[in-house]
Enzyme design. Structure first.
Site, PDB file in Angstrom:
ATOM      1  CB  SER A   1     -40.635  -9.444  90.807  1.00 43.28           C
ATOM      2  OG  SER A   1     -39.432 -10.125  90.488  1.00 43.28           O
TER       3      SER A   1
ATOM      4  N   GLY B   1     -30.022 -11.045 104.464  1.00 45.40           N
ATOM      5  CA  GLY B   1     -29.249 -12.286 104.294  1.00 45.40           C
ATOM      6  C   GLY B   1     -30.072 -13.368 103.643  1.00 45.40           C
TER       7      GLY B   1
ATOM      8  CD  GLU C   1     -32.110 -11.861 107.553  1.00 44.69           C
ATOM      9  OE1 GLU C   1     -31.867 -11.762 106.346  1.00 44.69           O
ATOM     10  OE2 GLU C   1     -33.269 -11.717 108.029  1.00 44.69           O
TER      11      GLU C   1
ATOM     12  CG  MET D   1     -41.156 -13.707  93.592  1.00 46.57           C
ATOM     13  SD  MET D   1     -40.677 -12.024  93.931  1.00 46.57           S
ATOM     14  CE  MET D   1     -42.269 -11.232  94.054  1.00 46.57           C
ATOM     15  CG  LEU D   2     -37.833 -19.906  93.175  1.00 44.29           C
ATOM     16  CD1 LEU D   2     -38.018 -21.254  93.831  1.00 44.29           C
ATOM     17  CD2 LEU D   2     -36.396 -19.430  93.311  1.00 44.29           C
TER      18      LEU D   2
ATOM     19  CG  HIS E   1     -37.311 -23.758  89.170  1.00 40.88           C
ATOM     20  ND1 HIS E   1     -36.238 -22.986  89.518  1.00 40.88           N
ATOM     21  CD2 HIS E   1     -37.797 -24.256  90.317  1.00 40.88           C
ATOM     22  CE1 HIS E   1     -36.071 -23.027  90.835  1.00 40.88           C
ATOM     23  NE2 HIS E   1     -37.016 -23.789  91.342  1.00 40.88           N
TER      24      HIS E   1
ATOM     25  CG  HIS F   1     -18.820 -46.590  94.839  1.00 37.93           C
ATOM     26  ND1 HIS F   1     -18.783 -45.826  95.986  1.00 37.93           N
ATOM     27  CD2 HIS F   1     -17.574 -47.109  94.682  1.00 37.93           C
ATOM     28  CE1 HIS F   1     -17.572 -45.900  96.509  1.00 37.93           C
ATOM     29  NE2 HIS F   1     -16.813 -46.666  95.741  1.00 37.93           N
TER      30      HIS F   1
HETATM   31  P1  FAD Z   1     -39.357 -11.435  84.812  1.00 38.59           P
HETATM   32  O1  FAD Z   1     -38.222 -12.308  84.512  1.00 38.59           O
HETATM   33  O2  FAD Z   1     -39.138 -10.281  85.720  1.00 38.59           O
HETATM   34  O3  FAD Z   1     -39.898 -10.935  83.411  1.00 38.59           O
HETATM   35  C1  FAD Z   1     -40.884  -9.985  83.263  1.00 38.59           C
HETATM   36  C2  FAD Z   1     -40.634  -9.230  81.987  1.00 38.59           C
HETATM   37  O4  FAD Z   1     -41.772  -8.427  81.699  1.00 38.59           O
HETATM   38  C3  FAD Z   1     -39.466  -8.272  82.069  1.00 38.59           C
HETATM   39  O5  FAD Z   1     -38.521  -8.546  81.062  1.00 38.59           O
HETATM   40  C4  FAD Z   1     -40.083  -6.891  81.891  1.00 38.59           C
HETATM   41  O6  FAD Z   1     -39.261  -6.005  81.143  1.00 38.59           O
HETATM   42  C5  FAD Z   1     -41.351  -7.211  81.134  1.00 38.59           C
HETATM   43  N1  FAD Z   1     -42.436  -6.237  81.314  1.00 38.59           N
HETATM   44  C6  FAD Z   1     -42.914  -5.750  82.491  1.00 38.59           C
HETATM   45  N2  FAD Z   1     -43.946  -4.910  82.254  1.00 38.59           N
HETATM   46  C7  FAD Z   1     -44.119  -4.877  80.916  1.00 38.59           C
HETATM   47  C8  FAD Z   1     -45.028  -4.194  80.071  1.00 38.59           C
HETATM   48  N3  FAD Z   1     -45.975  -3.381  80.550  1.00 38.59           N
HETATM   49  N4  FAD Z   1     -44.912  -4.383  78.731  1.00 38.59           N
HETATM   50  C9  FAD Z   1     -43.957  -5.209  78.217  1.00 38.59           C
HETATM   51  N5  FAD Z   1     -43.086  -5.869  78.978  1.00 38.59           N
HETATM   52  C10 FAD Z   1     -43.169  -5.718  80.303  1.00 38.59           C
HETATM   53  N6  FAD Z   1     -34.629 -17.786  90.042  1.00 38.59           N
HETATM   54  C11 FAD Z   1     -34.229 -19.069  89.958  1.00 38.59           C
HETATM   55  O7  FAD Z   1     -35.084 -19.954  89.812  1.00 38.59           O
HETATM   56  N7  FAD Z   1     -32.906 -19.414  90.008  1.00 38.59           N
HETATM   57  C12 FAD Z   1     -31.940 -18.484  90.176  1.00 38.59           C
HETATM   58  O8  FAD Z   1     -30.760 -18.833  90.224  1.00 38.59           O
HETATM   59  C13 FAD Z   1     -32.324 -17.130  90.293  1.00 38.59           C
HETATM   60  N8  FAD Z   1     -31.397 -16.174  90.443  1.00 38.59           N
HETATM   61  C14 FAD Z   1     -31.790 -14.879  90.541  1.00 38.59           C
HETATM   62  C15 FAD Z   1     -30.803 -13.920  90.738  1.00 38.59           C
HETATM   63  C16 FAD Z   1     -31.155 -12.597  90.850  1.00 38.59           C
HETATM   64  C17 FAD Z   1     -30.071 -11.579  91.051  1.00 38.59           C
HETATM   65  C18 FAD Z   1     -32.517 -12.207  90.739  1.00 38.59           C
HETATM   66  C19 FAD Z   1     -32.914 -10.765  90.822  1.00 38.59           C
HETATM   67  C20 FAD Z   1     -33.498 -13.150  90.536  1.00 38.59           C
HETATM   68  C21 FAD Z   1     -33.147 -14.502  90.449  1.00 38.59           C
HETATM   69  N9  FAD Z   1     -34.097 -15.501  90.269  1.00 38.59           N
HETATM   70  C22 FAD Z   1     -33.701 -16.808  90.212  1.00 38.59           C
HETATM   71  C23 FAD Z   1     -35.531 -15.198  90.158  1.00 38.59           C
HETATM   72  C24 FAD Z   1     -35.969 -15.196  88.672  1.00 38.59           C
HETATM   73  O9  FAD Z   1     -35.193 -14.254  87.976  1.00 38.59           O
HETATM   74  C25 FAD Z   1     -37.448 -14.849  88.553  1.00 38.59           C
HETATM   75  O10 FAD Z   1     -38.210 -15.721  89.337  1.00 38.59           O
HETATM   76  C26 FAD Z   1     -37.920 -14.944  87.105  1.00 38.59           C
HETATM   77  O11 FAD Z   1     -37.208 -14.063  86.303  1.00 38.59           O
HETATM   78  C27 FAD Z   1     -39.414 -14.651  87.018  1.00 38.59           C
HETATM   79  O12 FAD Z   1     -39.828 -14.654  85.694  1.00 38.59           O
HETATM   80  P2  FAD Z   1     -41.048 -13.754  85.198  1.00 38.59           P
HETATM   81  O13 FAD Z   1     -41.187 -14.026  83.760  1.00 38.59           O
HETATM   82  O14 FAD Z   1     -42.200 -13.938  86.079  1.00 38.59           O
HETATM   83  O15 FAD Z   1     -40.574 -12.256  85.433  1.00 38.59           O
HETATM   84  P1  NAI Z   2     -35.396 -13.035 100.296  1.00 37.39           P
HETATM   85  O1  NAI Z   2     -36.810 -12.882 100.646  1.00 37.39           O
HETATM   86  O2  NAI Z   2     -34.869 -14.342  99.909  1.00 37.39           O
HETATM   87  O3  NAI Z   2     -34.497 -12.538 101.509  1.00 37.39           O
HETATM   88  C1  NAI Z   2     -34.583 -11.250 102.036  1.00 37.39           C
HETATM   89  C2  NAI Z   2     -33.957 -11.253 103.411  1.00 37.39           C
HETATM   90  O4  NAI Z   2     -33.864  -9.922 103.849  1.00 37.39           O
HETATM   91  C3  NAI Z   2     -34.768 -12.033 104.435  1.00 37.39           C
HETATM   92  O5  NAI Z   2     -33.931 -12.924 105.120  1.00 37.39           O
HETATM   93  C4  NAI Z   2     -35.315 -10.934 105.343  1.00 37.39           C
HETATM   94  O6  NAI Z   2     -35.470 -11.353 106.672  1.00 37.39           O
HETATM   95  C5  NAI Z   2     -34.242  -9.868 105.215  1.00 37.39           C
HETATM   96  N1  NAI Z   2     -34.713  -8.506 105.484  1.00 37.39           N
HETATM   97  C6  NAI Z   2     -35.864  -7.919 105.075  1.00 37.39           C
HETATM   98  N2  NAI Z   2     -35.905  -6.640 105.493  1.00 37.39           N
HETATM   99  C7  NAI Z   2     -34.744  -6.407 106.158  1.00 37.39           C
HETATM  100  C8  NAI Z   2     -34.197  -5.275 106.817  1.00 37.39           C
HETATM  101  N3  NAI Z   2     -34.852  -4.124 106.853  1.00 37.39           N
HETATM  102  N4  NAI Z   2     -32.990  -5.388 107.400  1.00 37.39           N
HETATM  103  C9  NAI Z   2     -32.302  -6.568 107.351  1.00 37.39           C
HETATM  104  N5  NAI Z   2     -32.792  -7.664 106.750  1.00 37.39           N
HETATM  105  C10 NAI Z   2     -33.979  -7.588 106.148  1.00 37.39           C
HETATM  106  O7  NAI Z   2     -35.137 -11.922  99.171  1.00 37.39           O
HETATM  107  P2  NAI Z   2     -33.907 -11.651  98.213  1.00 37.39           P
HETATM  108  O8  NAI Z   2     -32.676 -12.283  98.728  1.00 37.39           O
HETATM  109  O9  NAI Z   2     -33.913 -10.192  97.940  1.00 37.39           O
HETATM  110  O10 NAI Z   2     -34.313 -12.418  96.903  1.00 37.39           O
HETATM  111  C11 NAI Z   2     -35.571 -12.186  96.289  1.00 37.39           C
HETATM  112  C12 NAI Z   2     -36.030 -13.388  95.547  1.00 37.39           C
HETATM  113  O11 NAI Z   2     -35.295 -13.579  94.356  1.00 37.39           O
HETATM  114  C13 NAI Z   2     -35.834 -14.692  96.312  1.00 37.39           C
HETATM  115  O12 NAI Z   2     -36.847 -14.904  97.241  1.00 37.39           O
HETATM  116  C14 NAI Z   2     -35.876 -15.689  95.223  1.00 37.39           C
HETATM  117  O13 NAI Z   2     -37.213 -15.982  94.944  1.00 37.39           O
HETATM  118  C15 NAI Z   2     -35.252 -14.944  94.050  1.00 37.39           C
HETATM  119  N6  NAI Z   2     -33.873 -15.394  93.853  1.00 37.39           N
HETATM  120  C16 NAI Z   2     -33.605 -16.720  93.685  1.00 37.39           C
HETATM  121  C17 NAI Z   2     -32.323 -17.158  93.539  1.00 37.39           C
HETATM  122  C18 NAI Z   2     -32.074 -18.611  93.394  1.00 37.39           C
HETATM  123  O14 NAI Z   2     -33.006 -19.353  93.177  1.00 37.39           O
HETATM  124  N7  NAI Z   2     -30.839 -19.079  93.487  1.00 37.39           N
HETATM  125  C19 NAI Z   2     -31.194 -16.256  93.523  1.00 37.39           C
HETATM  126  C20 NAI Z   2     -31.574 -14.898  93.746  1.00 37.39           C
HETATM  127  C21 NAI Z   2     -32.868 -14.512  93.866  1.00 37.39           C
END
Ligand code: FAD
Ligand code: NAI
Length: 471
Positions: free
Chosen positions: A149, A185, A207, A324-325, A327, A450
């Site tokens: 994503s 938020g 938010e 989108m996580l 795990h 505990h």
């Molecule tokens: P991705 O990790 O996005 O991997 C997809 C890969 O495919 C990328 O490396 C990309 O370069 C590659 N790719 C795409 N198209 C092609 C192509 N055509 N050819 C070759 N390669 C390609 N989730 C949690 O559970 N805990 C967290 O604490 C957490 N923190 C986050 C913090 C941030 C700031 C963000 C942005 C996300 C966070 N997430 C967290 C979400 C987590 O990163 C994603 O859910 C996870 O990475 C999804 O894994 P994926 O393999 O589906 O996709």
């Molecule tokens: P999110 O979907 O969690 O939150 C987006 C927030 O933005 C929502 O509260 C929504 O109401 C608000 N919003 C949307 N449009 C808006 C607007 N125009 N003005 C003001 N507020 C608006 O998305 P976020 O925080 O970008 O994270 C994306 C995903 O990445 C998460 O859903 C999660 O799956 C993953 N992630 C997970 C983490 C973790 O597990 N600790 C850490 C970071 C990301």
């Protein structure tokens, strides 16, 4: 690999979903190739997501604690100084160690790794544009799409990752901004706001909805978290939408108004973080050519075995349905390969935990009160505050609570919601209980050591069908 060597599985994307599937396939003795265009394995999570954000969250929390919460513990610190460059270096070291670790695991499990961008040539062939120049193509009996994503852009604000940033810019700022506006938020907004606010930035979170935390967070828990984050200095504007932004050479103006229309205001900032959600990524993949379909949100359409309408092509991770996580992506990586090798796989989508790594942490699994009400489910609530937990009290860290939601008739656990230090670890126990269909009484009658924070977990469970002992 060349066209001559047909693979059992070709995986496009080396993020958590893709790399886990690749390792699992290698372990099962399949001939497997994983294609990654970043040139580094681990995807969003390891390179610009989970890992770097948690490094900054951990170290900024330490900085903040040393600044604000040591004297009463008998620790006096003088000359505290932020070295942002070193904090970023520590983050980069963690990322590099973990991404290299996956390359090692690929070798160990005989995964063929191609560094390049993959695109469908036909239903069995992927053309790869190699990072180091040139092209190759690889054929697979099975193909798994795991392309992940990307941040959803905000219309009218062009991302430069310096002043107008996504999370990718927010984990790599080289100077401490004075003022930051966060649009959204949700989890990204609140985690990144925590990092920069702890280091000294004045952060305002805008938010659209009436509560923070993004989808899934229980309203009572969200309110409590907001109160605690406000106490730390973050400012919130709820029920507010950003209408436009003005980017000037040395400043930014973000125009906001009440979500339902009306009151307008302009917020000044040095940096604006766009954190309004993420969307599936599939640019350049050429999937349209072979007739695979996505829905109106760009998610690949699949069945319960992750199959597209071309059954040997499966999709896992962020680019398809579900939270989108990392795990969740990992579970799907394992299950997709098991469907190929054994014809069966298992992911319980009802028991996937969520954690927000702020301080205190917020974690939950299962359903929240609003969801249960919407389904007309009769439930009981049991809560226990950390202020009544002995370990939290000795740690001088008593913010938060544990909240159990159980079926009114059967006592089966329906959801668990926690605000508190260590909530992210504690939610593992709740997830296991949910997975095994436990009742809250099952948890409450299990001995918990505990003094531990997990006693608050046990007592909240107890409070759903009886009285808690210590509150
Ligand atoms: P991705 O990790 O996005 O991997 C997809 C890969 O495919 C990328 O490396 C990309 O370069 C590659 N790719 C795409 N198209 C092609 C192509 N055509 N050819 C070759 N390669 C390609 N989730 C949690 O559970 N805990 C967290 O604490 C957490 N923190 C986050 C913090 C941030 C700031 C963000 C942005 C996300 C966070 N997430 C967290 C979400 C987590 O990163 C994603 O859910 C996870 O990475 C999804 O894994 P994926 O393999 O589906 O996709
Ligand atoms: P999110 O979907 O969690 O939150 C987006 C927030 O933005 C929502 O509260 C929504 O109401 C608000 N919003 C949307 N449009 C808006 C607007 N125009 N003005 C003001 N507020 C608006 O998305 P976020 O925080 O970008 O994270 C994306 C995903 O990445 C998460 O859903 C999660 O799956 C993953 N992630 C997970 C983490 C973790 O597990 N600790 C850490 C970071 C990301």
């Amino acid at each position: 690999a060349t066209e001559a060597e047909e693979q059992d599985v070709v995986i496009i994307g080396g993020g958590v979903a893709g790399y886990v599937a690749a390792i699992k396939a290698g372990q099962a003795g399949l001939k497997v190739t994983c294609i990654e265009k970043r040139g580094i394995l681990g995807g969003t999570c390891l390179n610009v997501g989970c890992i770097p954000s948690k490094s900054l969250l951990n170290n900024s929390a330490l900085f903040h604690q040393i600044q604000h919460d040591t004297k009463n513990r008998g620790i006096e610190v003088e000359g505290l100084k932020l070295n942002l460059q070193q904090m970023m270096k520590a983050k980069d070291t963690s990322v590099a160690g973990l991404t290299k670790g996956i390359e090692f695991l690929f070798k160990k499990n005989n995964v063929n790794y191609i560094r390049g961008t993959g695109a469908f040539k036909d239903e069995h062939t992927i053309d790869v544009n190699l990072i180091d120049g040139g092209e190759t193509s690889v054929k697979g009996k099975n193909i798994i799409i795991a392309t992940g994503s990307e941040a959803t852009p905000f219309p009218g604000l062009t991302i430069d990752e310096k002043k107008v940033i996504t999370s990718t810019g927010a984990i790599a700022l080289t100077d401490l901004p004075k003022k930051m506006v966060v649009i959204g938020g949700g989890i990204i907004g609140l985690e990144m706001a925590s990092v920069w606010s702890r280091l000294g930035t004045e952060v305002t979170i805008v938010e659209f909805l009436g509560q923070i935390g993004g989808p899934g967070m229980d309203a009572e828990i969200s309110k409590m978290a907001q109160k605690l984050l406000t106490k730390q200095g973050m400012k919130f504007k709820l029920n507010t939408k950003v209408t436009s932004g003005e980017v000037n050479a040395d400043s930014l103006k973000i125009h906001v108004e009440a979500a339902k229309g009306g009151k307008e205001e302009a917020l000044d900032a040095d940096v604006v973080l766009v954190a309004i959600g993420r969307r599936p990524y599939s640019a350049g993949l050429g999937f349209e050519k072979i007739g695979i379909e996505t829905d109106d949100k760009g998610r690949f359409i699949i069945d319960h075995e992750y199959r597209t309408k071309i059954p040997h092509i499966r999709v896992i991770g962020d680019c398809t349905f579900g939270p989108m996580l990392a795990h969740k992506a990992e579970e799907e990586g394992v299950a997709a390969i098991e469907y190929i090798t054994k014809g069966s796989g298992h992911v319980n989508y009802g028991a996937i935990p969520s954690v927000m790594y702020t301080h205190p942490e917020v974690a939950w699994v299962g359903q929240n009160e609003a969801e249960l009400k919407a389904q007309d489910v009769k439930y009981k609530v049991g809560t226990f505050p950390f202020s009544a937990n002995s370990r939290a009290k000795t740690n001088l860290d008593t913010d938060g609570m544990v909240k159990f939601l159980s079926d009114a008739e059967t006592d089966r656990i329906l959801g668990v919601h926690i605000v508190g230090s260590n909530a992210g670890e504690m939610i593992g126990e709740a997830t296991l209980a949910l997975e095994y269909g436990a009742s809250s009484e099952d948890v409450a009658r299990t001995s918990h050591a505990h003094p531990t924070l997990s006693e608050a977990f046990k007592e909240a469970a107890m409070a759903t069908y009886d009285k808690a002992i210590h509150f």
